[in-house]
Design an enzyme around this catalytic site. Structure first.
Site, short mmCIF file in Angstrom:
data_model
loop_
_atom_site.label_atom_id
_atom_site.label_comp_id
_atom_site.label_asym_id
_atom_site.label_seq_id
_atom_site.Cartn_x
_atom_site.Cartn_y
_atom_site.Cartn_z
CB THR A 141 -38.12 -86.70 58.04
OG1 THR A 141 -37.55 -87.78 58.75
CG2 THR A 141 -38.42 -85.55 58.97
NE ARG A 153 -31.36 -92.63 64.73
CZ ARG A 153 -31.91 -91.82 63.82
NH1 ARG A 153 -33.22 -91.72 63.74
NH2 ARG A 153 -31.16 -91.13 63.01
CB VAL A 154 -33.64 -90.14 70.10
CG1 VAL A 154 -34.24 -88.78 69.80
CG2 VAL A 154 -34.51 -90.90 71.10
N GLY A 155 -33.28 -89.69 66.76
CA GLY A 155 -32.56 -88.95 65.72
C GLY A 155 -32.53 -87.46 66.01
CB THR A 206 -35.34 -84.24 55.95
OG1 THR A 206 -35.32 -85.58 55.48
CG2 THR A 206 -35.14 -83.31 54.76
N GLY A 207 -32.81 -86.01 56.89
CA GLY A 207 -31.62 -86.71 56.43
C GLY A 207 -31.08 -87.62 57.51
N GLY A 241 -29.86 -88.45 60.58
CA GLY A 241 -29.98 -87.64 61.79
C GLY A 241 -28.72 -87.49 62.61
N1 ASP Z 1 -33.68 -87.17 60.15
C1 ASP Z 1 -34.46 -88.35 60.38
C2 ASP Z 1 -33.78 -89.19 61.42
O1 ASP Z 1 -32.58 -89.33 61.39
C3 ASP Z 1 -34.68 -89.16 59.14
C4 ASP Z 1 -35.22 -88.38 57.96
O2 ASP Z 1 -35.02 -87.18 57.82
O3 ASP Z 1 -35.89 -88.99 57.12
O4 ASP Z 1 -34.45 -89.76 62.25
#
Ligand code: ASP
Length: 320
Positions: free
Chosen positions: A186, A214-216, A237-238, A240
């Protein structure tokens, strides 16, 4: 100088030393994850570093010319969205259905206004759509078709799904990598402008093989993105789901707002203690009310960069 005047002068001097006027500044991330420079070719590393540098420099130039922090965040994120190296815009990952669904959000710390979009399938730069929602609608969050129609009506560039095709992402999709091999990627940016206004934004393709629909955390204000003048701005980021459950970026801001923590201490606590103990992989970048940058991640790598107080561009990928 007379004594009272001298005392007043000293008082003003001491206060201004403790509260330095923030200088315009910007920080970006290209996603926390498990791809270190050892896993990259020299060419890949070079391109990632160059793209981050370009994103910071263009954004910083705009701030130096008196641009707003929202515009600076948009400029930085657009450059990252247009690169295939990050999981946002052009480089977005595949859903389990073999499609691409993009999410983004923006928050303006000056007036705590926000805009977010989710499940976009044909908008080239989702951060632009999020900004349009914030600036040209009475709403905060639009999804799917309604968000796309709104973006189109506001002049956003549309692209076919094939625009997001990328062979490496396709291999990740069909091999259905395990948790440790999942690349996040992200992108996000936080900026503070000459007037001390802070903005934060985040844009993503989500997680590889996420379920269709799906929504993060990225478009969820307070989970993936938060900004409030006097507190700071944050982009996460990570994984979600962990960031949503912990309302992660707002959790960090709240420790500053209602407690005695600095943004840096609060970021450390949320990422390195709270999320880590739950198995919530990820990272966060931020800028505090003094313009100081904050970086924390509990994965092995997070491409990231910022402009330091000397105006130099700093770019890092692995843990330092
Ligand atoms: N946080 C994002 C999600 O879960 C993924 C990411 O940070 O790469 O959609």
């Amino acid at each position: 100088m007379q004594r009272p005047t001298l005392l007043l002068f000293l008082l003003v001097f001491i206060i201004s030393c403790n509260n330095p006027k923030p200088t315009a500044s910007v920080i970006v991330h290209g996603g926390a994850g498990y791809v270190t420079t050892d896993d990259m070719t020299e060419q890949q590393e070079k391109e990632i570093r160059e793209t981050i540098e370009k994103s910071l420099q263009k954004s910083n130039e705009h701030l130096a010319n008196g641009g707003t922090s929202v515009e600076a965040v948009q400029i930085a994120i657009n450059i990252l969205e247009d690169s295939t190296h990050f999981n946002a815009g052009k480089g977005s990952v595949f859903t389990s259905a073999g499609t691409h669904e993009l999410d983004a959000s923006i928050m303006n710390g000056k007036n705590v206004q926000a805009g977010a979009v989710a499940g976009l399938t044909n908008i080239k730069n989702p951060i632009d759509a999020a900004i349009a929602v914030m600036e040209h609608s009475p709403h905060v969050f639009l999804i799917g078709k309604g968000a796309e129609e709104f973006a189109l009506a506001h002049g956003m560039e549309t692209v076919p799904q094939s625009y997001f095709y990328n062979e490496d992402r396709y291999i990740e999709h069909i091999e259905d990598l395990d948790e440790n091999n999942k690349k996040f990627g992200t992108v996000g940016a936080v900026a503070i402008d000459k007037n001390g206004n802070i903005a934060a934004g985040t844009s993503t393709g989500g997680m590889t093989n996420k379920r269709y629909g799906r929504v993060g955390d990225v478009p969820v204000i307070g989970a993936g993105t938060y900004a409030e003048n006097g507190v700071g701005g944050l982009s996460a980021t990570g994984h979600g789901e962990y960031f949503i459950r912990n309302v992660a970026t707002y959790d960090i801001a709240a420790q500053v707002k209602y407690g005695t923590s600095t943004l840096d201490e609060a970021g450390y606590h949320t990422l390195m203690k709270k999320l880590k103990s739950q198995g919530g992989d990820g990272g966060v970048i931020g800028i505090d009310k003094y313009g100081k940058v904050v970086i924390h991640f509990n994965t092995v790598a997070m491409p990231r960069g910022y402009i330091n107080s000397e105006g130099e561009t700093v770019v890092m990928i692995d843990q330092e």
